[in-house]
Design a protein around this motif. Structure first.
Motif, PDB file in Angstrom:
ATOM      1  N   ARG A 145      47.541  57.289  37.085  1.00 52.66           N
ATOM      2  CA  ARG A 145      48.503  56.238  36.754  1.00 52.66           C
ATOM      3  C   ARG A 145      47.774  54.923  36.478  1.00 52.66           C
ATOM      4  O   ARG A 145      46.623  54.741  36.873  1.00 52.66           O
ATOM      5  CB  ARG A 145      49.495  56.072  37.900  1.00 52.66           C
ATOM      6  N   PRO A 146      48.431  53.977  35.816  1.00 50.81           N
ATOM      7  CA  PRO A 146      47.820  52.661  35.576  1.00 50.81           C
ATOM      8  C   PRO A 146      47.415  51.985  36.884  1.00 50.81           C
ATOM      9  O   PRO A 146      47.960  52.260  37.958  1.00 50.81           O
ATOM     10  CB  PRO A 146      48.942  51.886  34.869  1.00 50.81           C
ATOM     11  N   SER A 189      47.999  49.128  38.067  1.00 56.33           N
ATOM     12  CA  SER A 189      49.051  48.395  38.771  1.00 56.33           C
ATOM     13  C   SER A 189      49.788  49.287  39.761  1.00 56.33           C
ATOM     14  O   SER A 189      50.287  48.800  40.784  1.00 56.33           O
ATOM     15  CB  SER A 189      50.038  47.795  37.775  1.00 56.33           C
ATOM     16  N   TRP A 220      45.318  58.691  30.023  1.00 59.86           N
ATOM     17  CA  TRP A 220      45.045  57.320  30.470  1.00 59.86           C
ATOM     18  C   TRP A 220      43.582  57.181  30.847  1.00 59.86           C
ATOM     19  O   TRP A 220      43.034  58.015  31.575  1.00 59.86           O
ATOM     20  CB  TRP A 220      45.926  56.995  31.679  1.00 59.86           C
ATOM     21  N   ASP A 221      42.958  56.130  30.356  1.00 59.31           N
ATOM     22  CA  ASP A 221      41.585  55.802  30.718  1.00 59.31           C
ATOM     23  C   ASP A 221      41.634  54.899  31.952  1.00 59.31           C
ATOM     24  O   ASP A 221      42.036  53.733  31.850  1.00 59.31           O
ATOM     25  CB  ASP A 221      40.899  55.083  29.557  1.00 59.31           C
ATOM     26  N   ALA A 268      39.190  51.558  31.530  1.00 57.07           N
ATOM     27  CA  ALA A 268      39.711  50.536  30.615  1.00 57.07           C
ATOM     28  C   ALA A 268      41.158  50.185  30.925  1.00 57.07           C
ATOM     29  O   ALA A 268      41.660  49.150  30.485  1.00 57.07           O
ATOM     30  CB  ALA A 268      39.599  51.022  29.172  1.00 57.07           C
ATOM     31  N   ASP A 269      41.834  51.061  31.699  1.00 54.29           N
ATOM     32  CA  ASP A 269      43.237  50.900  32.077  1.00 54.29           C
ATOM     33  C   ASP A 269      44.143  50.779  30.852  1.00 54.29           C
ATOM     34  O   ASP A 269      44.907  49.820  30.693  1.00 54.29           O
ATOM     35  CB  ASP A 269      43.418  49.686  32.991  1.00 54.29           C
ATOM     36  N   ARG A 270      44.034  51.776  29.986  1.00 58.08           N
ATOM     37  CA  ARG A 270      44.876  51.841  28.798  1.00 58.08           C
ATOM     38  C   ARG A 270      44.943  53.285  28.328  1.00 58.08           C
ATOM     39  O   ARG A 270      44.161  54.138  28.761  1.00 58.08           O
ATOM     40  CB  ARG A 270      44.315  50.956  27.684  1.00 58.08           C
ATOM     41  N   THR A 271      45.869  53.571  27.442  1.00 52.16           N
ATOM     42  CA  THR A 271      45.994  54.936  26.933  1.00 52.16           C
ATOM     43  C   THR A 271      44.737  55.326  26.166  1.00 52.16           C
ATOM     44  O   THR A 271      44.080  54.487  25.543  1.00 52.16           O
ATOM     45  CB  THR A 271      47.218  55.066  26.012  1.00 52.16           C
ATOM     46  N   THR A 272      44.425  56.613  26.206  1.00 46.11           N
ATOM     47  CA  THR A 272      43.225  57.098  25.529  1.00 46.11           C
ATOM     48  C   THR A 272      43.459  57.347  24.043  1.00 46.11           C
ATOM     49  O   THR A 272      42.514  57.344  23.264  1.00 46.11           O
ATOM     50  CB  THR A 272      42.752  58.407  26.158  1.00 46.11           C
ATOM     51  N   ARG A 273      44.701  57.610  23.668  1.00 45.62           N
ATOM     52  CA  ARG A 273      45.048  57.931  22.282  1.00 45.62           C
ATOM     53  C   ARG A 273      44.327  59.175  21.768  1.00 45.62           C
ATOM     54  O   ARG A 273      44.022  59.300  20.579  1.00 45.62           O
ATOM     55  CB  ARG A 273      44.782  56.739  21.353  1.00 45.62           C
TER      56      ARG A 273
END
Length: 215
Positions: A71-72, A74, A118-119, A122-127
């Motif tokens: 999870r993110p 946060s 999720w990365d 980097a705390d963002r989607t990996t795409r």
């Protein structure tokens, strides 16, 4: 539990042989395999080795690590960066793993799985693009605290370390996670839940339980 000394190579071959004669319990054309273990047991390595062995035998294999389904930050760090209960309860996005990996592998599914979502650094989607697993393919999911979530594994391997070995071999920066694995052992009892248990206290000299009767 009876232990038998085994090399990692022999273990990989034994698992590949068992997979060759295994059909999905729900009739799915894909097999789903778990390699469950604390980070100190390095579950990614036996998962990758198993995939390579299956491919060498002509069986398509896809490896997915749960580290790509956290999870993110946060949510992971809602109770602090070193909360063992949050690590146990909140870090893994089980809903995303069900949706993006297991649902497409159900009977009648598309076979299109997402290798990661999720990365966590980097705390963002990996795409990352979706991967289509052909019928007859095997998806191997590896990571800690994998059992007990109702994931539909057709074969599960648990890499076991004694509490003392786990404490000794866990990186100092991650020592705060050790209580989560004590809770896991008590609540999920992975040694009873898995079809194969590998004792990995000394990675140079593994031993295994063999296959349980229902494997």
């Amino acid at each position: 539990m009876q232990w038998e000394a085994i090399s990692w190579t022999r273990l990989t071959e034994a698992l590949a042989e068992r997979i060759a004669g295994t059909e999905a319990e729900d009739g799915s054309p894909w097999l789903r395999v778990a390699v469950d273990g604390a980070p100190a047991t390095r579950p990614a390595e036996p998962a990758r080795n198993l995939a390579e062995e299956l491919r060498a035998r002509g069986r398509p294999a896809t490896v997915i690590g749960t580290g790509g389904f956290l999870r993110p930050a946060s949510l992971r760090y809602e109770y602090g960066r070193q909360d063992a209960d949050a690590y146990y309860d909140l870090w893994l996005d089980t809903g995303a793993l069900h949706r993006e990996v297991f649902a497409p592998l159900e009977p009648g599914g598309s076979g299109r799985v997402l290798p990661d979502l999720w990365d966590p650094v980097a705390d963002r989607t990996t795409r990352s693009p979706y991967v289509t697993v052909p019928p007859g393919g095997v998806v191997i999911v590896h990571g800690p605290l994998l059992l007990g979530h109702w994931f539909p594994f057709d074969l599960s391997v648990h890499l076991r370390m004694s509490p003392a070995a786990l404490a000794r071999r866990t990186d100092a920066a991650e020592a705060w996670t050790v209580p989560a694995f004590a809770r896991y052992a008590d609540e999920v009892r992975p040694e009873a839940a898995a079809q194969v248990v590998v004792r990995a206290d000394d990675p140079r000299h593994p031993a295994w339980s063999g296959f349980t009767a229902d494997a």
